[in-house]
Write a protein that holds these residues in place. Structure first.
Motif, short mmCIF file in Angstrom:
data_model
loop_
_atom_site.label_atom_id
_atom_site.label_comp_id
_atom_site.label_asym_id
_atom_site.label_seq_id
_atom_site.Cartn_x
_atom_site.Cartn_y
_atom_site.Cartn_z
N ARG A 52 -1.73 8.17 1.22
CA ARG A 52 -2.53 9.13 0.29
C ARG A 52 -1.49 10.41 -0.03
O ARG A 52 -1.95 11.10 -1.02
CB ARG A 52 -3.96 9.66 0.88
CG ARG A 52 -4.11 10.12 1.78
CD ARG A 52 -5.56 10.16 2.35
NE ARG A 52 -5.59 10.83 3.58
CZ ARG A 52 -6.06 12.39 3.77
NH1 ARG A 52 -6.73 12.79 2.64
NH2 ARG A 52 -6.25 12.92 4.84
N ARG A 84 0.92 -1.29 0.14
CA ARG A 84 -0.02 -0.17 0.00
C ARG A 84 1.05 1.32 0.04
O ARG A 84 2.11 1.16 0.42
CB ARG A 84 -0.97 0.05 1.19
CG ARG A 84 -0.26 0.30 2.63
CD ARG A 84 -1.14 -0.23 3.49
NE ARG A 84 -1.55 -1.65 3.35
CZ ARG A 84 -2.79 -2.38 3.92
NH1 ARG A 84 -3.69 -1.48 4.54
NH2 ARG A 84 -3.01 -3.81 3.70
N CYS A 124 -10.19 10.03 -8.55
CA CYS A 124 -9.18 9.65 -7.37
C CYS A 124 -8.60 10.52 -6.80
O CYS A 124 -8.29 10.39 -5.61
CB CYS A 124 -7.71 8.74 -8.12
SG CYS A 124 -8.38 7.11 -8.59
N LEU A 138 -9.17 11.00 -2.62
CA LEU A 138 -7.70 10.98 -1.84
C LEU A 138 -7.85 12.15 -1.08
O LEU A 138 -7.09 12.14 0.14
CB LEU A 138 -6.57 10.82 -2.54
CG LEU A 138 -6.59 9.48 -3.31
CD1 LEU A 138 -5.36 9.68 -4.28
CD2 LEU A 138 -6.27 8.46 -2.24
N TYR A 151 0.41 11.17 -3.37
CA TYR A 151 -0.56 11.67 -4.43
C TYR A 151 -0.77 13.03 -4.04
O TYR A 151 -1.24 13.82 -5.18
CB TYR A 151 -1.91 10.99 -4.68
CG TYR A 151 -1.40 9.47 -5.27
CD1 TYR A 151 -1.15 8.94 -6.35
CD2 TYR A 151 -1.81 8.36 -4.15
CE1 TYR A 151 -0.65 7.75 -7.01
CE2 TYR A 151 -1.53 7.09 -4.76
CZ TYR A 151 -1.09 6.73 -5.96
OH TYR A 151 -0.78 5.33 -6.44
N TRP A 174 -4.70 5.01 3.63
CA TRP A 174 -3.78 4.09 2.62
C TRP A 174 -4.69 3.88 1.49
O TRP A 174 -5.58 3.77 1.53
CB TRP A 174 -3.45 2.94 3.29
CG TRP A 174 -2.36 3.15 4.74
CD1 TRP A 174 -2.79 3.60 5.91
CD2 TRP A 174 -0.93 3.45 4.56
NE1 TRP A 174 -1.77 4.02 6.58
CE2 TRP A 174 -0.46 3.83 5.89
CE3 TRP A 174 0.06 3.54 3.51
CZ2 TRP A 174 0.83 4.41 6.17
CZ3 TRP A 174 1.10 3.86 3.80
CH2 TRP A 174 1.55 4.11 5.09
N VAL A 175 -3.80 3.62 0.24
CA VAL A 175 -4.23 2.92 -0.98
C VAL A 175 -3.62 1.80 -1.16
O VAL A 175 -2.49 1.51 -1.08
CB VAL A 175 -3.82 3.92 -2.07
CG1 VAL A 175 -4.26 3.46 -3.56
CG2 VAL A 175 -4.58 5.44 -2.00
N ASP A 211 0.61 4.82 -12.70
CA ASP A 211 0.04 3.69 -12.17
C ASP A 211 -1.01 2.98 -13.22
O ASP A 211 -0.63 1.57 -13.25
CB ASP A 211 -1.01 3.90 -11.07
CG ASP A 211 0.05 4.38 -9.67
OD1 ASP A 211 1.41 4.01 -9.77
OD2 ASP A 211 -0.63 4.70 -8.78
#
Length: 426
Positions: free
Chosen positions: A19, A16, A374, A378, A22, A385-386, A203
């Protein structure tokens, strides 16, 4: 917020990422130095500057740079900055000039960056004009592979071939499809922006999990997507099997050293029919039947080179991601001309790219919508967490640092995140 290198490293866990990876402007600013300042970054293709005096202006980590060719035929990457008062020297995207002239005080520079002329030169200390920094300074390292020019701001960066590793075979797959063994960027590019972090696009380039959901509207009643490649056969990809199962989500992904990745091809047969047969005959004349069959195999959908380059083999094009701010990104998509191939093949490539990856296309518009959602999501409170755990622990080690994950594994995304962690935590 100011982060320590340990805190940067902690943002990427085995399965993971935090966040803030990003969303935090402080992370973005640090990336410009710790990631983009330390690795090889793609600048442009040498076909953009075919003649002496040609230049192409772009950016690297937000800094204006110039790809140029000098009178000796050598290619350079220069900071687009006057050595006198710091003005940006070249304002057009592309052009040709024997001397690059600064509009502020008239200083002139040769295409290799050397100082060419100074108005009222006698009024300056001559020693200061002989210093390299009086010119348009060159980036610390510049190298190329089969026409793809890379630069690094780090004089101690590893050799380019070591950085690319076995992932460079994806570049070979694209270039070898030319009957002359070279490609050209001669049809301009699509350029657009999205309101999201640059790593969301990166990604996505290692993601075979999303197409069935995100691009389902592009699939016809027969379970195949619209035609997106030349030829009467082999130009359409199967997304769904007759039983409704998502074939596309069963495609595998490879993660390479240094953050590179590739996806298995969507296409299940070689193209044929029409002008494609003429083109294939040209390849056979150059390479022979066995080698031609090998070149035209559908091995990869794309090859992604960390941090910002994507070789879209399925679409015979190149995609470049340019970070602008933490939540604003520019994307360029360049159609590729296969030198020596029939013109209709190159024209078809532009047509199909318009359908798949232009700002008004069927495919890329879905992805951009996902990236913006996204970025917005976020920012919401909840888990920090992603999750990037799909296929974790099931990878196959193929050697040379290559891990293969079946069934839309997120191994390619993890490869990028781990490369980012190594650089940011150094």
């Amino acid at each position: 917020m100011t982060y320590t290198k340990e805190q940067f490293a902690d943002m990427v866990q085995a399965d993971r990422v935090h966040r803030a990876y990003y969303t935090d402007p402080a992370v973005f600013e640090a990336e410009m130095e710790k990631v983009f300042g330390k690795v090889w970054v793609y600048v442009g293709h040498d076909s953009l500057v075919p003649h002496a005096g040609d230049y192409y202006c772009t950016t690297l980590a937000g800094q204006p740079v110039v790809l140029s060719r000098d009178d000796q035929g050598d290619v350079h990457v220069l900071y687009n900055r006057c050595g006198h008062r710091g003005a940006k020297v070249l304002s057009k995207t592309r052009g040709n000039a024997r001397v690059f002239s600064c509009m502020y005080h008239g200083w002139g520079f040769r295409p290799n960056g050397d100082l060419a002329g100074v108005p009222m030169r006698a009024d300056f200390p001559e020693a200061s004009l002989r210093e390299p920094r009086a010119g348009m300074e060159r980036l610390a390292r510049v190298d190329s592979y089969r026409g793809f020019v890379f630069a690094s701001m780090d004089p101690d960066v590893m050799p380019l071939l070591d950085f690319l590793g076995v992932a460079r075979q994806g570049i070979d797959e694209l270039v070898d499809r030319s009957p002359e063994g070279r490609i050209e960027f001669s049809a301009g590019c699509h350029r657009y922006h999205f309101r999201g972090n640059w790593k969301l696009q990166m990604d996505n380039m290692a993601d075979t999990y999303h197409p069935a959901a995100a691009h389902g509207s592009t699939v016809g009643p027969d379970g195949r997507q619209f035609q997106r490649r030349a030829g009467q056969e082999g130009g359409a990809a199967r997304f769904f099997a007759p039983n409704g199962e998502a074939v596309v989500s069963q495609l595998g992904v490879r993660g390479f050293k240094n953050g590179h990745s590739s996806e298995q091809s969507l296409f299940d047969k070689e193209q044929s029919g029409g002008a494609w047969d003429e083109y294939r005959a040209m390849l056979v004349a150059r390479y022979g039947e066995e080698r031609t069959a090998d070149i035209l195999k559908n091995r990869r959908h794309s090859l992604t080179l960390f941090p910002t380059l994507d070789i879209l083999i399925a679409q015979t094009s190149v995609r470049v991601v340019k970070p602008i701010t933490v939540d604003f990104t520019e994307v360029e998509v360049w159609p590729v001309r296969l030198a020596g191939a029939p013109d209709v093949i190159s024209n078809d490539l532009v047509k199909y790219l318009n359908m798949t990856h232009s700002a008004s296309s069927f495919i890329q518009t879905d992805d951009l919508e996902a990236f913006e959602r996204c970025q917005e999501g976020l920012m919401a409170h909840g888990s920090d967490w992603v999750l990037v755990a799909r296929g974790m622990g099931e990878e196959v080690d193929e050697g040379d640092g290559v891990l293969f994950g079946a069934r839309s594994s997120e191994v390619g995304q993890r490869a990028k995140h781990y490369a980012w962690r190594a650089l940011m935590g150094a």
